[in-house]
Scaffold this motif. Structure first.
Motif, PDB file in Angstrom:
ATOM      1  N   ARG A 118     -40.929 -50.937 -40.558  1.00  0.00           N
ATOM      2  CA  ARG A 118     -40.327 -52.126 -41.186  1.00  0.00           C
ATOM      3  C   ARG A 118     -38.855 -51.893 -41.492  1.00  0.00           C
ATOM      4  NH1 ARG A 118     -39.384 -53.366 -46.459  1.00  0.00           N
ATOM      5  NH2 ARG A 118     -39.191 -55.572 -46.968  1.00  0.00           N
ATOM      6  N   SER A 119     -38.539 -50.757 -42.070  1.00  0.00           N
ATOM      7  CA  SER A 119     -37.136 -50.526 -42.435  1.00  0.00           C
ATOM      8  C   SER A 119     -36.281 -50.398 -41.184  1.00  0.00           C
ATOM      9  CB  SER A 119     -37.027 -49.307 -43.342  1.00  0.00           C
ATOM     10  OG  SER A 119     -36.642 -48.189 -42.621  1.00  0.00           O
ATOM     11  N   GLU A 120     -36.826 -49.807 -40.142  1.00  0.00           N
ATOM     12  CA  GLU A 120     -36.085 -49.697 -38.890  1.00  0.00           C
ATOM     13  C   GLU A 120     -35.831 -51.077 -38.300  1.00  0.00           C
ATOM     14  OE1 GLU A 120     -34.931 -46.796 -38.102  1.00  0.00           O
ATOM     15  OE2 GLU A 120     -34.054 -47.522 -36.241  1.00  0.00           O
ATOM     16  N   VAL A 121     -36.851 -51.913 -38.318  1.00  0.00           N
ATOM     17  CA  VAL A 121     -36.707 -53.271 -37.787  1.00  0.00           C
ATOM     18  C   VAL A 121     -35.671 -54.052 -38.595  1.00  0.00           C
ATOM     19  CG1 VAL A 121     -37.867 -55.484 -37.480  1.00  0.00           C
ATOM     20  CG2 VAL A 121     -39.004 -53.391 -36.777  1.00  0.00           C
ATOM     21  N   LEU A 122     -35.738 -53.949 -39.902  1.00  0.00           N
ATOM     22  CA  LEU A 122     -34.779 -54.664 -40.743  1.00  0.00           C
ATOM     23  C   LEU A 122     -33.352 -54.213 -40.458  1.00  0.00           C
ATOM     24  CD1 LEU A 122     -36.508 -54.828 -44.230  1.00  0.00           C
ATOM     25  CD2 LEU A 122     -36.055 -56.697 -42.666  1.00  0.00           C
ATOM     26  N   SER A 123     -33.182 -52.911 -40.307  1.00  0.00           N
ATOM     27  CA  SER A 123     -31.824 -52.429 -40.074  1.00  0.00           C
ATOM     28  C   SER A 123     -31.326 -52.853 -38.695  1.00  0.00           C
ATOM     29  CB  SER A 123     -31.775 -50.907 -40.257  1.00  0.00           C
ATOM     30  OG  SER A 123     -31.531 -50.263 -39.037  1.00  0.00           O
ATOM     31  N   LEU A 124     -32.219 -52.865 -37.714  1.00  0.00           N
ATOM     32  CA  LEU A 124     -31.814 -53.276 -36.377  1.00  0.00           C
ATOM     33  C   LEU A 124     -31.456 -54.752 -36.331  1.00  0.00           C
ATOM     34  CD1 LEU A 124     -34.366 -51.461 -34.067  1.00  0.00           C
ATOM     35  CD2 LEU A 124     -31.932 -51.063 -34.172  1.00  0.00           C
ATOM     36  N   ARG A 125     -32.245 -55.545 -37.024  1.00  0.00           N
ATOM     37  CA  ARG A 125     -32.049 -56.995 -36.963  1.00  0.00           C
ATOM     38  C   ARG A 125     -30.670 -57.408 -37.442  1.00  0.00           C
ATOM     39  NH1 ARG A 125     -36.124 -60.366 -40.031  1.00  0.00           N
ATOM     40  NH2 ARG A 125     -35.013 -62.142 -39.176  1.00  0.00           N
ATOM     41  N   SER A 126     -30.122 -56.652 -38.390  1.00  0.00           N
ATOM     42  CA  SER A 126     -28.832 -57.062 -38.941  1.00  0.00           C
ATOM     43  C   SER A 126     -27.669 -56.508 -38.133  1.00  0.00           C
ATOM     44  CB  SER A 126     -28.720 -56.592 -40.383  1.00  0.00           C
ATOM     45  OG  SER A 126     -28.700 -55.189 -40.394  1.00  0.00           O
ATOM     46  N   ARG A 127     -27.953 -55.762 -37.098  1.00  0.00           N
ATOM     47  CA  ARG A 127     -26.862 -55.183 -36.323  1.00  0.00           C
ATOM     48  C   ARG A 127     -26.291 -56.238 -35.388  1.00  0.00           C
ATOM     49  NH1 ARG A 127     -28.540 -49.554 -35.855  1.00  0.00           N
ATOM     50  NH2 ARG A 127     -27.823 -49.337 -33.726  1.00  0.00           N
ATOM     51  N   PRO A 128     -24.970 -56.192 -35.198  1.00  0.00           N
ATOM     52  CA  PRO A 128     -24.364 -57.195 -34.318  1.00  0.00           C
ATOM     53  C   PRO A 128     -24.978 -57.250 -32.924  1.00  0.00           C
ATOM     54  CG  PRO A 128     -22.657 -56.063 -35.534  1.00  0.00           C
ATOM     55  CD  PRO A 128     -23.941 -55.386 -35.882  1.00  0.00           C
ATOM     56  N   PHE A 129     -25.500 -56.157 -32.411  1.00  0.00           N
ATOM     57  CA  PHE A 129     -25.946 -56.230 -31.028  1.00  0.00           C
ATOM     58  C   PHE A 129     -27.175 -57.121 -30.875  1.00  0.00           C
ATOM     59  CE2 PHE A 129     -29.770 -53.778 -30.243  1.00  0.00           C
ATOM     60  CZ  PHE A 129     -29.819 -52.820 -31.222  1.00  0.00           C
ATOM     61  N   ILE A 130     -27.946 -57.235 -31.924  1.00  0.00           N
ATOM     62  CA  ILE A 130     -29.072 -58.164 -31.852  1.00  0.00           C
ATOM     63  C   ILE A 130     -28.536 -59.593 -31.829  1.00  0.00           C
ATOM     64  CG2 ILE A 130     -31.062 -59.050 -33.110  1.00  0.00           C
ATOM     65  CD1 ILE A 130     -31.692 -56.429 -31.958  1.00  0.00           C
ATOM     66  N   GLU A 131     -27.544 -59.833 -32.680  1.00  0.00           N
ATOM     67  CA  GLU A 131     -26.946 -61.165 -32.710  1.00  0.00           C
ATOM     68  C   GLU A 131     -26.299 -61.476 -31.363  1.00  0.00           C
ATOM     69  OE1 GLU A 131     -24.934 -62.628 -36.398  1.00  0.00           O
ATOM     70  OE2 GLU A 131     -23.211 -62.511 -35.063  1.00  0.00           O
ATOM     71  N   ALA A 132     -25.639 -60.466 -30.784  1.00  0.00           N
ATOM     72  CA  ALA A 132     -24.997 -60.665 -29.481  1.00  0.00           C
ATOM     73  C   ALA A 132     -26.049 -61.051 -28.440  1.00  0.00           C
ATOM     74  CB  ALA A 132     -24.260 -59.400 -29.057  1.00  0.00           C
ATOM     75  N   ALA A 133     -27.199 -60.444 -28.506  1.00  0.00           N
ATOM     76  CA  ALA A 133     -28.256 -60.759 -27.548  1.00  0.00           C
ATOM     77  C   ALA A 133     -28.736 -62.193 -27.718  1.00  0.00           C
ATOM     78  CB  ALA A 133     -29.425 -59.791 -27.720  1.00  0.00           C
ATOM     79  N   ILE A 134     -28.893 -62.602 -28.988  1.00  0.00           N
ATOM     80  CA  ILE A 134     -29.338 -63.968 -29.244  1.00  0.00           C
ATOM     81  C   ILE A 134     -28.281 -64.959 -28.776  1.00  0.00           C
ATOM     82  CG2 ILE A 134     -29.964 -65.620 -31.034  1.00  0.00           C
ATOM     83  CD1 ILE A 134     -31.002 -63.301 -32.682  1.00  0.00           C
ATOM     84  N   SER A 135     -27.023 -64.625 -29.069  1.00  0.00           N
ATOM     85  CA  SER A 135     -25.933 -65.501 -28.646  1.00  0.00           C
ATOM     86  C   SER A 135     -25.887 -65.607 -27.137  1.00  0.00           C
ATOM     87  CB  SER A 135     -24.603 -64.953 -29.187  1.00  0.00           C
ATOM     88  OG  SER A 135     -23.522 -65.689 -28.698  1.00  0.00           O
ATOM     89  N   GLY A 136     -26.277 -64.525 -26.459  1.00  0.00           N
ATOM     90  CA  GLY A 136     -26.280 -64.527 -25.006  1.00  0.00           C
ATOM     91  C   GLY A 136     -27.495 -65.220 -24.422  1.00  0.00           C
TER      92      GLY A 136
END
Lengths: 325, 255, 283
Positions: free
Chosen positions: C159-177
């Motif tokens: 859970r903590s790993e997922v939470l930390s990953l979710r807030s990273r810009p690269f996840i947002e970049a993927a969604i934006s893409g």
């Protein structure tokens, strides 16, 4: 007389399947009262050089060459390359060379106040307890500021705290590794102003940055690094206004207040440096002579190039034919 | 037009953006300056539909945005591309540079086909086993020759030679990584490009190069560009007009 | 002039060799000995009771005459199997819960975390005993017991790993893409979680073995005739009083050695799975 003399310093790393040559035969001198700025693009090896001077290289690094720290009244010369951890921790770090970190906010422990950290630094360096307050005042930090935690400090304040801590052990040489990252123009100016003031009071500063304008503000001498080599080193105004190396000229010209033109091509990989001049593939003045690596010559040891630009002499260089490999 | 109207964003009790409005015209470069911490990045994320504002509206070419992040319709959110300040945080550290650049194409391919695109393996440089094994492909398969060509063309334009494309982020410099990010942003031919301090961490030459790439793209496609930077000299040279964001508010557009 | 060398390389190689060698030797013993020897564990030989280590019985015999070395190998096999299965059950439950809690968030996350806290507030062993008491002592009961009590750690880590990953810009970049939620999960989140899960599994095995041992020691685990390290330690207690130390030492060693080897191996595995560290250490 305090001095740092670096001669033919080379650093390489072993990674799976290759050797990364991060620094190749760097030579320069740092003297008190002067600031030397080392500029180059990211990945050219400048940060590695800084780490080598402080003995902070990772386990797979190999360093050769010499970096001699001479100190008046400090117990003789110290050879930094290959020095034992005991020497480095006991005599060099913090005491002779102070490190101003790249990102002060992340450099400070988040769970302790600024004051606590400064006092710890002062204690470790064996200075009298009042030093922390003196340093704070010197950098314009009020007692109220010191009681804050790092996340409560603004960018500028965090930087001042980091600067103050770097001076805890009264080092004569300050090493600033990309201190302008993430700062806007005002803060950069202020940070460079603070470094200049330190120079003026008799310390030496070695500034590592990719930001030419910041270097311009604070440096006396400018060293341009390209693909692990120092290709030009001279007084800052000379190098910026009358660059002799084609790469330096290109870099200066790339700025938005100049021609805003990029240097064509890409630097070579540090795992595959050519035998000859590393800049040759991108250079408009290339000839066969450039298959031999140029050393820093020209009388004042200023530029490493077989065909240094000489603005006053006009177009003498263009007479030679271009021949490509 | 990419239009933001009366955008307000709050984090807890702190107001980061207070009724800010901004319009990006197609074919033009709008600069956005202001001190650090004043909310420029936040506004960038709102306009890219990645952050839901407390109030206000965003419209892309007349279409209003009602849903955000992955709920925003794909064709809408891919019309606005965002380039981040720190390339190292903006890429998946497990992917090669080629996979990073091609990722939006692969995502489009997956959506279109409804199943994972068949494709060539992504073993790369002998470090297989820890990368993308068993979790999907980069979509560079049979249907993707056109895709592969597009990736190659953009990579060449930003200056990434073939060998670099097989590397992973920790094996390349910040400048090279940011080039990959620019290529990634352009690969779906967005109508609007938001460069959030795109070149702040880069040297002068790389900065000049990437600004050229963005300008060339703008001239080719008529896209609109929002250039966010605290470097007034850069904006003066690059942008057609500059807007300033004060602390939490906004001053008038100036040229 | 001078060169800086790699100090830790020799040490890490030696520890890796030790770990792998231990596991290989024990693994081979566990795999090959039982089919060859075909020991019937219910047979006792009171004439050979309590013999100290000798050539014919390298680790001596226990109080009912069974060869300690052989029994230890059988015991390790059982303990290891039970440990492995229990560990997998535990990781699966924990991984799923952590993933759902971290990626869905909101109320679902809150509810799951309260459930997790509930499980955590009960001492492992007590809960384990309770579960085993509901069924009769058997390997299945032990597996369920261990699996159900140990998932919480994994859940928290994931859970903590997922939470930390979710807030990273690269996840947002993927969604934006244009990436869908499913794609982000499959392509970006899971590959990052995979090394953690492997590591967690590997580390969980000794823990599960210890748990099973504890249950058996208390007489609540495996039936007494089945060799298990826990049984043996329990039985060996009595022998200690009469000075027959080997009956306790052997099973103890057979627990400690693989645990140590697994821990060393896990260290090495963690370094190998992290791409950046791998380069730094020239692995």
């Amino acid at each position: 007389m305090n001095r740092l003399t670096v001669e033919n310093l080379s650093v390489s790393f072993r990674i799976p399947g290759a050797v990364v040559r991060a620094v190749s035969e760097a030579s320069f001198t740092v003297r008190p009262g002067r600031c030397l700025a080392l500029v180059g693009e990211s990945g050219c090896g400048k940060s590695v050089l800084a780490h080598a001077l402080l003995g902070l290289l990772p386990g797979n690094a190999e360093a050769s060459g010499s970096a001699v720290l001479s100190q008046s009244g400090g117990g003789g010369d110290v050879e930094l390359i290959g020095a034992s951890e005991r020497t480095l921790a006991g005599r060099v770090r913090g005491r002779a060379i102070g490190l101003i970190p790249q990102s002060p906010a992340t450099h400070l422990t988040p769970v302790r106040t600024a004051r606590a950290q400064m006092q710890e630094a002062v204690r470790e360096m064996g200075r009298p307890p009042g030093t922390a307050d003196e340093l704070a005042e010197k950098f314009g930090l009020s007692p109220a500021d010191l009681d804050k935690y790092p996340h409560e400090l603004s960018g500028g304040m965090a930087q001042r705290v980091a600067n103050a801590m770097a001076l805890a052990g009264d080092p004569w040489l300050l090493l600033a590794d990309e201190p302008t990252t993430g700062l806007d123009r005002d803060l950069v100016d202020r940070a460079m102003g603070a470094l200049r003031a330190l120079c003026d009071e008799g310390r030496a500063v070695l500034l590592i940055t990719h930001d030419l304008r910041a270097a311009e503000r604070v440096a006396d001498d400018l060293a341009v690094m390209y693909a692990s080599r120092i290709v030009e080193l001279g007084p800052v105004r000379e190098v910026l206004d009358r660059p002799r190396h084609p790469y330096s000229a290109g870099l200066v010209d790339a700025q938005p207040d100049r021609a805003f033109v990029p240097v064509p091509g890409m630097p070579p990989e540090l795992t595959a440096l050519p035998d000859g001049c590393a800049f040759a593939p991108r250079c408009g003045h290339r000839t066969d002579a450039c298959d031999v690596r140029p050393a820093r010559g020209g009388g004042d040891g200023r530029v490493a190039c077989h065909h240094p630009l000489a603005v006053q002499d006009g177009v003498q260089e263009d007479a030679k034919e271009d021949s490509r490999a | 037009m990419l239009e933001a109207r009366d955008i307000t964003v709050r984090y807890g009790s702190r107001t980061v953006l207070d009724r800010v409005s901004l319009t990006v015209e197609p074919g033009a470069v709008l600069g956005l300056g202001g001190p650090s911490g004043c909310g420029k990045s936040t506004l960038a994320r709102v306009m890219a539909m990645m952050l839901r504002p407390r109030s206000g509206s965003v419209a892309v070419d007349g279409r209003p945005v009602s849903r955000w992040r992955q709920r925003a319709p794909r064709e809408l959110r891919t019309r606005v591309a965002l380039i981040y300040q720190q390339p190292r945080l903006a890429v998946d550290p497990r992917l090669t540079l080629r996979e990073i650049v091609a990722e939006p194409l692969a995502a489009a391919g997956t959506a279109a086909a409804g199943t994972a695109a068949a494709g060539t393996g992504t073993a790369g440089t002998g470090t297989a086993g820890t990368g993308t094994a068993g979790t999907g492909t980069a979509g560079t398969g049979t249907a993707g020759t056109a895709d592969a060509e597009r990736v190659a063309a953009l990579a060449a334009e930003v200056g990434l030679t073939g060998d670099l494309l097989t590397r992973r982020p920790h094996e390349v410099s910040d400048g090279q990584l940011q080039r990959a990010c620019v290529a990634r942003a352009l690969i779906l031919s967005p109508g609007y490009l938001i460069c959030d301090e795109m070149t702040t961490m880069l040297d002068a030459s790389t900065q000049a190069h990437l600004v050229r790439v963005v300008n060339a793209y703008r001239e080719r496609t008529g896209a609109g560009v929002l250039a966010i930077s605290h470097d007034a000299v850069l904006l003066g040279r690059w942008a057609d007009g500059v807007a300033e964001l004060g602390q939490g508010g906004k001053a008038a557009v100036s040229v | 002039m001078t060169s800086v060398a790699l100090p830790q390389a020799g040490r890490r190689r030696r520890s890796l060799v030790f770990a792998v060698a231990t596991l290989v030797v024990l693994g081979l013993a566990v795999l090959l000995v039982p089919p060859i020897v075909q020991l019937d564990e219910r047979i006792v030989d009171l004439r050979s009771a309590g013999l100290p280590p000798s050539l014919s019985h390298p680790l001596g015999t226990d109080e009912v005459g069974r060869d300690v070395l052989l029994r230890s190998i059988y015991g390790l096999r059982v303990s290891f199997t039970v440990g492995m299965v229990a560990s997998l059950v535990s990781i699966t439950i924990g991984g799923l819960v952590g993933l759902v809690a971290g990626s869905v968030g909101g109320t679902v996350d809150r509810v799951l975390m309260r459930v997790l806290d509930g499980f955590n507030s009960i001492p492992h062993l007590l809960l384990g005993i309770f579960i085993v008491a509901m069924f009769s002592p058997s390997p299945v009961a032990v597996v369920v017991s261990v699996g159900v009590t140990h998932w919480t750690t994994t859940a928290r880590i994931v859970r903590s790993e997922v939470l930390s990953l979710r807030s990273r810009p690269f996840i947002e970049a993927a969604i934006s893409g244009g990436a869908s939620r499913a794609r982000v999960l499959r392509r970006h989140l899971l590959p990052h979680l995979f090394p953690h899960l492997i590591l967690a599994t590997v580390l969980m095995i000794p823990h599960a073995i210890w748990h099973e041992t504890a249950l058996s020691f208390l007489g609540l685990g495996l039936p007494p005739h089945m060799a298990s390290l826990g049984n043996m330690i329990s039985d060996g207690q009595r022998s200690l009083l009469t000075g027959d130390w080997w009956a306790s030492l052997a099973p103890g060693l057979f627990i400690v050695l693989p645990t140590l080897a697994v821990a060393l191996l896990a260290n090495h595995l963690r370094d190998r799975l992290n791409p950046r560290r791998r380069s730094e250490l020239s692995l």
